[in-house]
Design a protein around this motif. Structure first.
Motif, PDB file in Angstrom:
ATOM      1  N   TYR A 107      12.957  20.856 -65.026  1.00 57.19           N
ATOM      2  CA  TYR A 107      14.675  20.252 -64.959  1.00 57.19           C
ATOM      3  C   TYR A 107      14.892  18.175 -65.506  1.00 57.19           C
ATOM      4  CZ  TYR A 107      18.743  18.156 -64.685  1.00 57.19           C
ATOM      5  OH  TYR A 107      19.744  16.690 -64.296  1.00 57.19           O
ATOM      6  N   TYR A 230      18.180  25.966 -66.901  1.00 53.20           N
ATOM      7  CA  TYR A 230      18.747  25.640 -68.783  1.00 53.20           C
ATOM      8  C   TYR A 230      20.015  25.559 -68.380  1.00 53.20           C
ATOM      9  CZ  TYR A 230      14.509  26.633 -71.321  1.00 53.20           C
ATOM     10  OH  TYR A 230      13.452  26.100 -71.732  1.00 53.20           O
ATOM     11  N   SER A 234      22.529  22.411 -68.870  1.00 52.65           N
ATOM     12  CA  SER A 234      23.965  21.918 -69.517  1.00 52.65           C
ATOM     13  C   SER A 234      24.960  21.828 -68.457  1.00 52.65           C
ATOM     14  CB  SER A 234      24.628  23.689 -69.192  1.00 52.65           C
ATOM     15  OG  SER A 234      23.398  24.496 -70.433  1.00 52.65           O
TER      16      SER A 234
END
Length: 271
Positions: A107, A230, A234
């Motif tokens: 991340y 992911y 977001s």
């Protein structure tokens, strides 16, 4: 008289022959008697030593020779098959640790440019600094290996994981760009240490007979788990960067009990 002398000589010769025959017969009987005694003694000796080892019957020392076959940090686990190694608590805990670490690590790479830009890096210079820190962390690899050998895997894995948590707390605190450089450096060193110690753990704790299977299966599992980055990306783009960074940093730090447990197990195996 001549005939009488001849008869006496013949008689004396016959007596000598008879004496020789008797002596030979007595010698043969004596040898046979001795041979029978020897056979009986051997039979009795074999019966008396039938419950003993051959070495002790022959006069050798029957005490077992103590040979130290302990290999460093191997714990005897390396001789097992990969199917026996996978369900072990040691392997499962290592895999969980790596899975928890891989999500924040992946991340951070994906979102660091965006977060640095939000903090004021309009020219991208600090993003370049991150690239240098990421690549330059390789020079600390020998230090990580030395730490694992000197202080144990639990201590080394804990240090690498805590270093990786530092940049997330700095991002959550919205620190200045100059402060973020510290986080960039900590991330590079921590990430290199986590990956290196994962493979080191496979070899030092489980041996190398099934090293490829264990390492490959661990990488497969973490690759699937890393897809969780992911949804987190977001959330960050939606304006929840402080919450996401705080949760990821806490997830890394809260693994401290595992490092204590691993360190104790390493110490027990060395006794």
């Amino acid at each position: 008289k001549g005939n009488s002398f001849l008869l006496l000589d013949v008689t004396s010769d016959e007596e000598v022959c008879n004496r020789n025959v008797e002596q030979n017969m007595s010698a043969e009987e004596t040898n046979e008697y001795k041979g029978s005694i020897t056979v009986e003694e051997n039979v009795q000796l074999s019966k008396s030593t039938s419950g003993l080892n051959k070495e002790s019957a022959l006069g050798f020392d029957s005490e077992p020779i103590s040979i130290d076959t302990k290999e460093e940090h191997n714990d005897g686990i390396g001789g097992k098959t990969s199917l026996c190694q996978k369900p072990s608590a040691m392997e499962q805990m290592k895999r969980v640790w790596f899975c928890v670490c891989i999500v924040p690590l992946q991340y951070y790479i994906a979102i660091i440019g965006f977060q640095l830009e939000e903090l004021g890096d309009k020219t991208g210079i600090y993003t370049d600094v991150f690239a240098y820190c990421y690549a330059g962390a390789a020079v600390t690899a020998p230090l990580t290996g030395w730490l694992a050998d000197r202080c144990g895997l639990g201590f080394a894995q804990g240090a690498a994981t805590f270093l990786s948590a530092v940049p997330f707390f700095l991002l959550a605190a919205k620190g200045s760009l100059e402060i973020q450089v510290v986080g960039l450096a900590c991330y590079g060193i921590g990430r290199m240490g986590i990956f290196g110690l994962f493979f080191t753990n496979c070899g030092k704790r489980f041996g190398y007979s099934n090293y490829g299977t264990l390492a490959g299966f661990g990488l497969l599992v973490t690759a699937i788990v890393s897809l969780l980055q992911y949804p987190l990306i977001s959330l960050t783009l939606a304006g929840h960067s402080t919450l996401v960074n705080s949760l990821l940093g806490a997830a890394l730090v809260l693994q401290a009990p595992y490092f204590v447990w691993l360190h104790r197990n390493v110490l027990k195996s060395q006794l």
